[in-house]
Design an enzyme around this catalytic site. Structure first.
Site, PDB file in Angstrom:
ATOM      1  N   ARG A  29      -3.222 -10.380  -5.092  1.00  0.00           N
ATOM      2  CA  ARG A  29      -3.630  -9.677  -6.328  1.00  0.00           C
ATOM      3  C   ARG A  29      -4.967  -8.964  -6.127  1.00  0.00           C
ATOM      4  O   ARG A  29      -5.824  -8.969  -7.012  1.00  0.00           O
ATOM      5  CB  ARG A  29      -3.734 -10.642  -7.514  1.00  0.00           C
ATOM      6  CG  ARG A  29      -2.464 -11.381  -7.836  1.00  0.00           C
ATOM      7  CD  ARG A  29      -1.345 -10.438  -8.291  1.00  0.00           C
ATOM      8  NE  ARG A  29      -0.153 -11.206  -8.527  1.00  0.00           N
ATOM      9  CZ  ARG A  29       0.748 -11.471  -7.577  1.00  0.00           C
ATOM     10  NH1 ARG A  29       0.610 -10.985  -6.352  1.00  0.00           N
ATOM     11  NH2 ARG A  29       1.809 -12.197  -7.855  1.00  0.00           N
TER      12      ARG A  29
ATOM     13  N   SER B  12       0.692 -13.123 -16.236  1.00  0.00           N
ATOM     14  CA  SER B  12      -0.127 -14.267 -15.777  1.00  0.00           C
ATOM     15  C   SER B  12      -1.586 -13.962 -16.046  1.00  0.00           C
ATOM     16  O   SER B  12      -2.090 -12.921 -15.612  1.00  0.00           O
ATOM     17  CB  SER B  12       0.053 -14.483 -14.279  1.00  0.00           C
ATOM     18  OG  SER B  12       1.407 -14.666 -13.990  1.00  0.00           O
TER      19      SER B  12
ATOM     20  N   GLU C  14      -6.823 -12.643 -14.088  1.00  0.00           N
ATOM     21  CA  GLU C  14      -6.150 -11.555 -13.375  1.00  0.00           C
ATOM     22  C   GLU C  14      -6.372 -10.206 -14.080  1.00  0.00           C
ATOM     23  O   GLU C  14      -6.659  -9.213 -13.423  1.00  0.00           O
ATOM     24  CB  GLU C  14      -4.649 -11.890 -13.286  1.00  0.00           C
ATOM     25  CG  GLU C  14      -3.938 -11.173 -12.168  1.00  0.00           C
ATOM     26  CD  GLU C  14      -2.464 -11.554 -12.104  1.00  0.00           C
ATOM     27  OE1 GLU C  14      -2.163 -12.655 -11.624  1.00  0.00           O
ATOM     28  OE2 GLU C  14      -1.624 -10.739 -12.529  1.00  0.00           O
TER      29      GLU C  14
HETATM   30  C1  LIG Z   1       5.022  -9.575 -19.098  1.00  0.00           C
HETATM   31  C2  LIG Z   1       4.199  -9.229 -17.865  1.00  0.00           C
HETATM   32  C3  LIG Z   1       4.609  -9.653 -16.620  1.00  0.00           C
HETATM   33  C4  LIG Z   1       3.857  -9.329 -15.471  1.00  0.00           C
HETATM   34  N1  LIG Z   1       4.301  -9.770 -14.265  1.00  0.00           N
HETATM   35  C5  LIG Z   1       3.612  -9.468 -13.153  1.00  0.00           C
HETATM   36  C6  LIG Z   1       4.071  -9.921 -11.863  1.00  0.00           C
HETATM   37  O1  LIG Z   1       5.116 -10.553 -11.749  1.00  0.00           O
HETATM   38  N2  LIG Z   1       3.336  -9.597 -10.783  1.00  0.00           N
HETATM   39  C7  LIG Z   1       2.193  -8.857 -10.876  1.00  0.00           C
HETATM   40  O2  LIG Z   1       1.573  -8.606  -9.834  1.00  0.00           O
HETATM   41  N3  LIG Z   1       1.727  -8.426 -12.066  1.00  0.00           N
HETATM   42  C8  LIG Z   1       2.405  -8.701 -13.204  1.00  0.00           C
HETATM   43  N4  LIG Z   1       1.950  -8.270 -14.415  1.00  0.00           N
HETATM   44  C9  LIG Z   1       0.691  -7.513 -14.500  1.00  0.00           C
HETATM   45  C10 LIG Z   1       0.885  -5.982 -14.553  1.00  0.00           C
HETATM   46  O3  LIG Z   1       2.168  -5.633 -14.947  1.00  0.00           O
HETATM   47  C11 LIG Z   1       0.587  -5.309 -13.209  1.00  0.00           C
HETATM   48  O4  LIG Z   1      -0.736  -5.607 -12.815  1.00  0.00           O
HETATM   49  C12 LIG Z   1       0.739  -3.795 -13.263  1.00  0.00           C
HETATM   50  O5  LIG Z   1       0.633  -3.250 -11.969  1.00  0.00           O
HETATM   51  C13 LIG Z   1      -0.296  -3.120 -14.167  1.00  0.00           C
HETATM   52  O6  LIG Z   1       0.110  -1.770 -14.323  1.00  0.00           O
HETATM   53  P1  LIG Z   1      -0.431  -0.871 -15.496  1.00  0.00           P
HETATM   54  O7  LIG Z   1       0.044   0.520 -15.230  1.00  0.00           O
HETATM   55  O8  LIG Z   1      -0.068  -1.439 -16.792  1.00  0.00           O
HETATM   56  O9  LIG Z   1      -2.008  -0.947 -15.237  1.00  0.00           O
HETATM   57  P2  LIG Z   1      -3.186  -1.052 -16.311  1.00  0.00           P
HETATM   58  O10 LIG Z   1      -3.119  -2.349 -17.006  1.00  0.00           O
HETATM   59  O11 LIG Z   1      -3.215   0.173 -17.142  1.00  0.00           O
HETATM   60  O12 LIG Z   1      -4.446  -1.047 -15.343  1.00  0.00           O
HETATM   61  C14 LIG Z   1      -4.693  -2.125 -14.475  1.00  0.00           C
HETATM   62  C15 LIG Z   1      -5.832  -1.736 -13.505  1.00  0.00           C
HETATM   63  O13 LIG Z   1      -5.396  -0.687 -12.655  1.00  0.00           O
HETATM   64  C16 LIG Z   1      -6.246   0.468 -12.774  1.00  0.00           C
HETATM   65  N5  LIG Z   1      -5.377   1.643 -12.671  1.00  0.00           N
HETATM   66  C17 LIG Z   1      -4.272   1.918 -13.426  1.00  0.00           C
HETATM   67  N6  LIG Z   1      -3.699   3.064 -13.009  1.00  0.00           N
HETATM   68  C18 LIG Z   1      -4.462   3.533 -11.980  1.00  0.00           C
HETATM   69  C19 LIG Z   1      -4.395   4.683 -11.147  1.00  0.00           C
HETATM   70  N7  LIG Z   1      -3.421   5.601 -11.266  1.00  0.00           N
HETATM   71  N8  LIG Z   1      -5.374   4.843 -10.220  1.00  0.00           N
HETATM   72  C20 LIG Z   1      -6.354   3.928 -10.069  1.00  0.00           C
HETATM   73  N9  LIG Z   1      -6.477   2.825 -10.826  1.00  0.00           N
HETATM   74  C21 LIG Z   1      -5.535   2.627 -11.768  1.00  0.00           C
HETATM   75  C22 LIG Z   1      -6.903   0.315 -14.135  1.00  0.00           C
HETATM   76  O14 LIG Z   1      -8.144   1.011 -14.186  1.00  0.00           O
HETATM   77  C23 LIG Z   1      -7.073  -1.196 -14.216  1.00  0.00           C
HETATM   78  O15 LIG Z   1      -8.195  -1.587 -13.478  1.00  0.00           O
HETATM   79  C24 LIG Z   1       2.679  -8.567 -15.590  1.00  0.00           C
HETATM   80  C25 LIG Z   1       2.254  -8.119 -16.858  1.00  0.00           C
HETATM   81  C26 LIG Z   1       3.019  -8.447 -17.989  1.00  0.00           C
HETATM   82  C27 LIG Z   1       2.575  -7.945 -19.340  1.00  0.00           C
END
Ligand SMILES: Cc1cc2nc3c(=O)[nH]c(=O)nc-3n(C[C@H](O)[C@H](O)[C@H](O)COP(=O)(O)OP(=O)(O)OC[C@H]3O[C@@H](n4cnc5c(N)ncnc54)[C@H](O)[C@@H]3O)c2cc1C
Length: 351
Positions: A164, A246, A346
């Site tokens: 992560r 998580s 996380e």
């Molecule tokens: C129900 C649920 C289940 C999940 N299961 C998992 C799992 O199994 N495994 C796992 O690893 N994660 C999991 N996650 C966490 C999450 O889905 C991941 O971390 C996902 O990659 C976040 O994507 P996002 O586009 O929503 O990012 P955001 O929440 O919008 O941003 C997260 C971070 O990434 C940065 N960021 C976003 N886009 C960019 C970009 N284009 N360039 C640079 N930085 C950027 C943001 O500034 C921030 O720091 C889960 C979340 C939920 C709600």
């Protein structure tokens, strides 16, 4: 490029926290980003990059300019006898991209199905699930330096992927390399999907599916279906119950520390790692401290999985980021007092 002022963010974060962005800019292309950089008074340190908002906790209204990344596109870049090189725009929904690759006949991402969020955010925390991490299929990415406007490409060896973790989570040069937090806006990500495919079934939940169905050699679609079913049974759907997945990373300890914890409670769930360290199940530690199903203010601990914090207020009266972080701190304190382990959140807390 679309600009909104005092933009509501409640529907742009999966916790459903109600906050506003002083300024929200939807970027749909590299040119949009470059145009922003030419604006008078541009300061990258006063921006926040937003994807699908599934790994953030909004501590309050966001005074920084929020750059909502919506760059589209999916394409095959190369195909040879070894595999497929596939690219997606940072704004593509991760799960849709996974399904699309399987529809094209390019397996490899199925264990990562149903993870919310965008393709562009996936390398940031090196998403992982059910025995596969993004780094296992990652080829390279393009990003724009928000300070200089320079476009650059990073390959695997530049990203310092860890559990992560990646170079995009660190803001100072150090153990994890350059430190690109908040500064590199990822625009496109490429994946190498080898033709030689074997189902990754090492996780207990998937082993159980094999035993239940008697299918020893599932297809990529079958694995995707199993992963989706397991996830739906275990995790709350953010559309129904706000959450960020998580909430804490699984802590890694030395074998000696683990022996000490087993001394305190022999039931502790732990996984020996190839390097001799031991990974502990954070959900188990939280559960053992009695937190499962508990509520503090409008933030709570999910009753089926103690690792997930949820918004008990719903869309009408949502919890605040402060309530979530207060609950998180209470959990951290009780786990530390009982097991001597510091849990690390996380999601990113956005102030
Ligand atoms: C129900 C649920 C289940 C999940 N299961 C998992 C799992 O199994 N495994 C796992 O690893 N994660 C999991 N996650 C966490 C999450 O889905 C991941 O971390 C996902 O990659 C976040 O994507 P996002 O586009 O929503 O990012 P955001 O929440 O919008 O941003 C997260 C971070 O990434 C940065 N960021 C976003 N886009 C960019 C970009 N284009 N360039 C640079 N930085 C950027 C943001 O500034 C921030 O720091 C889960 C979340 C939920 C709600």
């Amino acid at each position: 490029m679309q600009v909104e002022y005092q933009a509501p963010l409640q529907r742009l974060n999966t916790f459903g926290i109600a906050a506003r962005a002083r300024c929200l800019v939807r970027v749909r292309s590299e040119d949009d980003v470059r145009a922003l950089l030419r604006q008078p008074g541009w300061d990258w340190q006063h921006t926040f990059i937003l994807g699908g908002g599934s790994n953030i906790v909004l501590a309050g209204d966001v005074q920084r300019t929020v750059l909502k990344v919506e760059i589209p596109g999916r394409r095959l870049l190369r195909e040879d006898e070894r595999g497929w090189l596939v690219e997606a725009g940072a704004g593509e929904r991760w799960h849709d991209f996974v399904v699309w690759t399987l529809q094209q006949g390019w397996p490899g991402l199925e264990n990562l199905a149903l993870i919310p969020g965008t393709v562009g955010a996936a390398p940031v925390q090196n998403i992982g699930a059910y025995g596969v991490e993004l780094q296992d299929r990652f080829h390279s990415l393009d990003a724009i330096d928000l300070e200089t406007g320079e476009t650059f490409t990073l390959h695997h060896e530049h990203c310092a992927f860890g559990y992560r973790d990646s170079v995009f989570k660190h803001d100072r040069p150090g153990a994890r390399g350059m430190g690109l937090r908040g500064r590199a806006l990822i625009t496109r990500v490429r994946f190498w999907l080898p033709r030689r495919w074997r189902p990754e079934l090492s996780y207990q939940d998937l082993q159980r599916k094999v035993a239940e169905t008697g299918i020893q050699q599932p297809s990529p679609w079958q694995v995707l279906e199993w992963v989706c079913a397991i996830r739906r049974a275990k995790l709350p759907d953010p559309a129904v119950l706000g959450n960020a997945g998580s909430f804490f990373k699984n802590p890694t300890v030395t074998a000696e520390q683990c022996a000490d914890i087993i001394g305190r409670d022999p039931r502790v769930v732990h996984y020996p790692m190839p390097d001799g360290s031991v990974k502990l199940a954070a959900g188990w530690l939280i559960d053992a401290c009695g937190w499962r199903g508990k509520t503090v203010g409008r933030a709570g601990v999910y009753e089926k999985q103690a690792l997930v914090l949820v918004n008990r207020g719903g869309p009408q009266d949502p919890c605040s980021g402060g309530e979530v972080m207060t609950l998180a701190r209470l959990i951290q304190t009780s786990v530390y007092e009982r097991f001597g382990i510091r849990l690390e959140p996380e999601p990113v807390c956005v102030g």
